[in-house]
Design an enzyme around this catalytic site. Structure first.
Site, mmCIF file in Angstrom:
data_model
loop_
_atom_site.group_PDB
_atom_site.id
_atom_site.type_symbol
_atom_site.label_atom_id
_atom_site.label_comp_id
_atom_site.label_asym_id
_atom_site.label_seq_id
_atom_site.Cartn_x
_atom_site.Cartn_y
_atom_site.Cartn_z
ATOM 1 N N ASN A 203 -1.225 1.544 5.723
ATOM 2 C CA ASN A 203 -0.233 0.676 4.780
ATOM 3 C C ASN A 203 0.195 -0.033 6.626
ATOM 4 O O ASN A 203 0.797 0.540 7.120
ATOM 5 C CB ASN A 203 0.513 2.081 3.633
ATOM 6 N N GLY A 204 0.673 -1.783 5.904
ATOM 7 C CA GLY A 204 0.927 -2.126 6.854
ATOM 8 C C GLY A 204 -0.242 -3.423 6.674
ATOM 9 O O GLY A 204 -0.509 -3.692 6.102
ATOM 10 N N CYS B 47 0.821 -1.550 -0.048
ATOM 11 C CA CYS B 47 -0.609 0.343 -0.291
ATOM 12 C C CYS B 47 0.909 1.453 0.232
ATOM 13 O O CYS B 47 2.209 1.161 0.682
ATOM 14 C CB CYS B 47 -0.887 -0.130 0.847
ATOM 15 N N GLY C 23 0.990 -0.764 -5.498
ATOM 16 C CA GLY C 23 0.235 -0.992 -4.685
ATOM 17 C C GLY C 23 -0.637 -0.486 -6.621
ATOM 18 O O GLY C 23 -1.111 0.726 -7.132
ATOM 19 N N TYR D 87 14.145 -2.235 -2.735
ATOM 20 C CA TYR D 87 13.558 -2.581 -3.094
ATOM 21 C C TYR D 87 12.314 -1.545 -3.672
ATOM 22 O O TYR D 87 12.420 -1.031 -4.831
ATOM 23 C CB TYR D 87 13.212 -4.142 -3.793
ATOM 24 N N CYS E 164 7.124 -12.509 4.963
ATOM 25 C CA CYS E 164 7.045 -11.187 5.697
ATOM 26 C C CYS E 164 5.538 -10.980 6.161
ATOM 27 O O CYS E 164 4.926 -11.487 5.875
ATOM 28 C CB CYS E 164 7.016 -9.922 4.857
#
Length: 542
Positions: A180-181, A78, A104, A323, A464
């Site tokens: 975001n997360g 996100c 995203g 990245y 992750c």
């Protein structure tokens, strides 16, 4: 490392929050109902206790389906962007989301607060430019405050209802959120909320946050937000929008980035990356600190700050530098392009390629690492692979031969750079190995004498949990094979990764502030296994 069930609730540090916590609340009377037969909730929780931890996570961290082009890089889930205090807030938010498109590509949306304080929303599947291709859509979002969101899809999760920002109405008005997360105690929280009567309309962990705020007994909204966030565990950079305020919140570990800037007219801007600030002429001021909530009131543009939860050791995601972030961004206080160049120089020191003639990057994220490798090695740097950006998403093709041709549509070798040469090809990461093996084959077909693969990050051995879309550990090639096994599978003449120790040395005293769980399996916060929730029945029932 012990599993962390949830963020520890603590006495609020600000006077405002202490006053709010001390305010009287309405009491609710419940009694436990006992039964000799297991309830529906009990059966669900019995199953949950034997479910693998990965299954307890929301849709955003399930393994992704890579395209036929073989691009198996991890995907950032996100990006968030917000503006308050500018009459063109929704248009600026649109531009900001365009700049964050790399974070995203499945869906995008904007919620804006108009002059009357009403929140209006436009969300849809597709790229930002596609969602707002019709000017009438932005015209539906008047006002001087707006928040926006871009997201990636995961397997089976491409649904319009999951596109943020989410907009909800509750007893104190409207509230929008962009996240975001990833919350690692999502399922535990959702189970408890459902047991108490909450109804969910999405499969996103973000909806849990809205329910926690709605059911909180604290006042005012700042206290409700803090009360909700104290119950969250995992990664969250959040933007909330109400009729007259914008809230920016970051989790206590600071997993995901969130920065604050200001436009020349005084408008305050929040963004996942500084590159979006640059686009709209906003000056970068600072990060939203881990565990901090920043509140901007659009009535007088006052800015206030509060401590969300007690201080935790910072654990910023190192993959943002490796990245995800654009190279012209400043993330976690460091210029991204400088970090990547440093990775390349360190990789050349640690794993040189003495027989090589030329260094080429895997575009686009491998560029600066390859440049650093070439500079440290004294080798020629060339753009030996050209990425075609306009082919769109690949569909599964009917044969392997056609799938291989589809790869060449995305990446094309420059034969004049490669033919007859010993080539060092530098990429930022190696996840499943599908991309790297195809690149090696492309270079050999183009006449490369030798192909030496250098990876400017350590081997990825763990999935992750904090908002990055990665495969399951069984699909990670470095988790299944040793270095020589990976080299043989890829088909290169030599292979080397940047070691974790060397990566840490680049950050010096800040190394302990990195989250490197995908390399080390040292997870700062582990998923919470849902516990049985007793059925709650109102005391007014018979």
């Amino acid at each position: 490392m012990a599993a962390t069930a949830a963020a520890t609730t603590a006495t609020p540090s600000s006077p405002l929050l202490r006053r709010a916590a001390a305010a009287p609340t309405t009491s609710h009377h419940y009694q436990l109902r006992c039964s000799t037969k297991p309830s529906l909730f009990e059966l669900r929780h019995r199953a949950a206790r034997i479910t693998p931890a990965r299954a307890l996570l929301p849709d955003r961290v399930t393994p992704f389906s890579f395209d036929a082009d073989g691009d198996d890089h991890p995907r950032e889930e996100c990006g968030v962007f917000g503006v308050i205090g500018d009459p063109d807030a929704s248009s600026l938010c649109y531009l900001g989301l365009q700049k964050l498109q790399h974070r995203g590509e499945e869906g995008a949306g904007i919620v804006a607060s108009d002059a009357d304080g009403k929140l209006n929303s436009v969300t849809d599947l597709g790229l930002v430019g596609d969602v707002f291709r019709d000017p009438a859509r932005l015209a539906k979002l008047p006002g001087n405050a707006a928040i926006g969101h871009v997201r990636y899809s995961t397997a089976g999760a491409s649904s319009r209802r999951n596109v943020q920002p989410f907009l909800a109405a509750y007893r104190f008005g409207q509230l929008a959120v962009a996240h975001n997360g990833n919350l690692v105690n999502y399922q535990a929280l959702r189970n408890k909320l459902e047991a108490q009567g909450s109804i969910f309309s999405t499969s996103s962990d973000t909806e849990v946050i809205l329910h926690l705020i709605s059911t909180s007994l604290s006042r005012p909204l700042l206290s409700r937000v803090c009360d909700a966030c104290e119950r969250l565990a995992g990664a969250y950079s959040l933007l909330f929008l109400t009729a007259d305020k914008l809230f920016a919140v970051r989790d206590p570990f600071g997993f995901r980035p969130l920065v604050m800037g200001r436009r020349p007219n005084g408008a305050v801007v929040f963004s996942s990356e500084t590159c979006a600030l640059d686009l709209i002429d906003a000056t970068y001021e600072r990060e939203v600190e881990p565990g901090e909530v920043v509140v901007v009131d659009r009535r007088d543009m006052s800015v206030s700050y509060a401590c969300l939860v007690p201080h935790r050791p910072r654990k910023s995601c190192v993959f943002e530098h490796i990245y995800f972030a654009l190279p012209n961004s400043v993330v976690f206080g460091h210029a991204v392009h400088e970090r990547r160049s440093a990775y390349g120089r360190a990789l050349a020191e640690e794993s040189p390629a003495p027989t090589a003639d030329v260094v080429i990057p895997v575009p686009d994220s491998g560029f600066y690492a390859a440049l650093g490798f070439a500079q440290a090695s004294g080798l020629e740097f060339q753009q030996g692979l050209i990425r075609w950006h306009y082919s769109g998403r690949s569909f599964i093709q009917p044969s392997q031969a056609i799938r291989d041709l589809a790869v060449k549509l995305k990446l094309a070798p420059v034969r004049g750079v490669i033919t007859g040469k010993s080539v060092v090809v530098v990429d930022d990461s190696l996840v499943r190995g599908t991309t790297s093996s195809k690149i090696v084959r492309l270079l050999r077909d183009a006449g490369a004498r030798e192909v030496h693969m250098r990876i400017s990050s350590p081997p990825v051995v763990g999935s992750c949990l904090y908002g990055i879309d990665t495969p399951s550990e069984g699909e990670l090639i470095s988790n299944r094979m040793d270095l020589e096994g990976v080299r043989r599978t890829i088909g290169c003449d030599s292979l080397a990764f940047l070691s974790l120790e060397k990566l840490h040395s680049i950050y010096g005293n800040e190394a302990h502030e990195l989250c490197d769980a995908c390399f080390s399996r040292n997870y700062p916060v582990l998923p919470t296994v849902p516990e049985p929730v007793p059925e709650l029945v109102s005391a007014f029932e018979d």
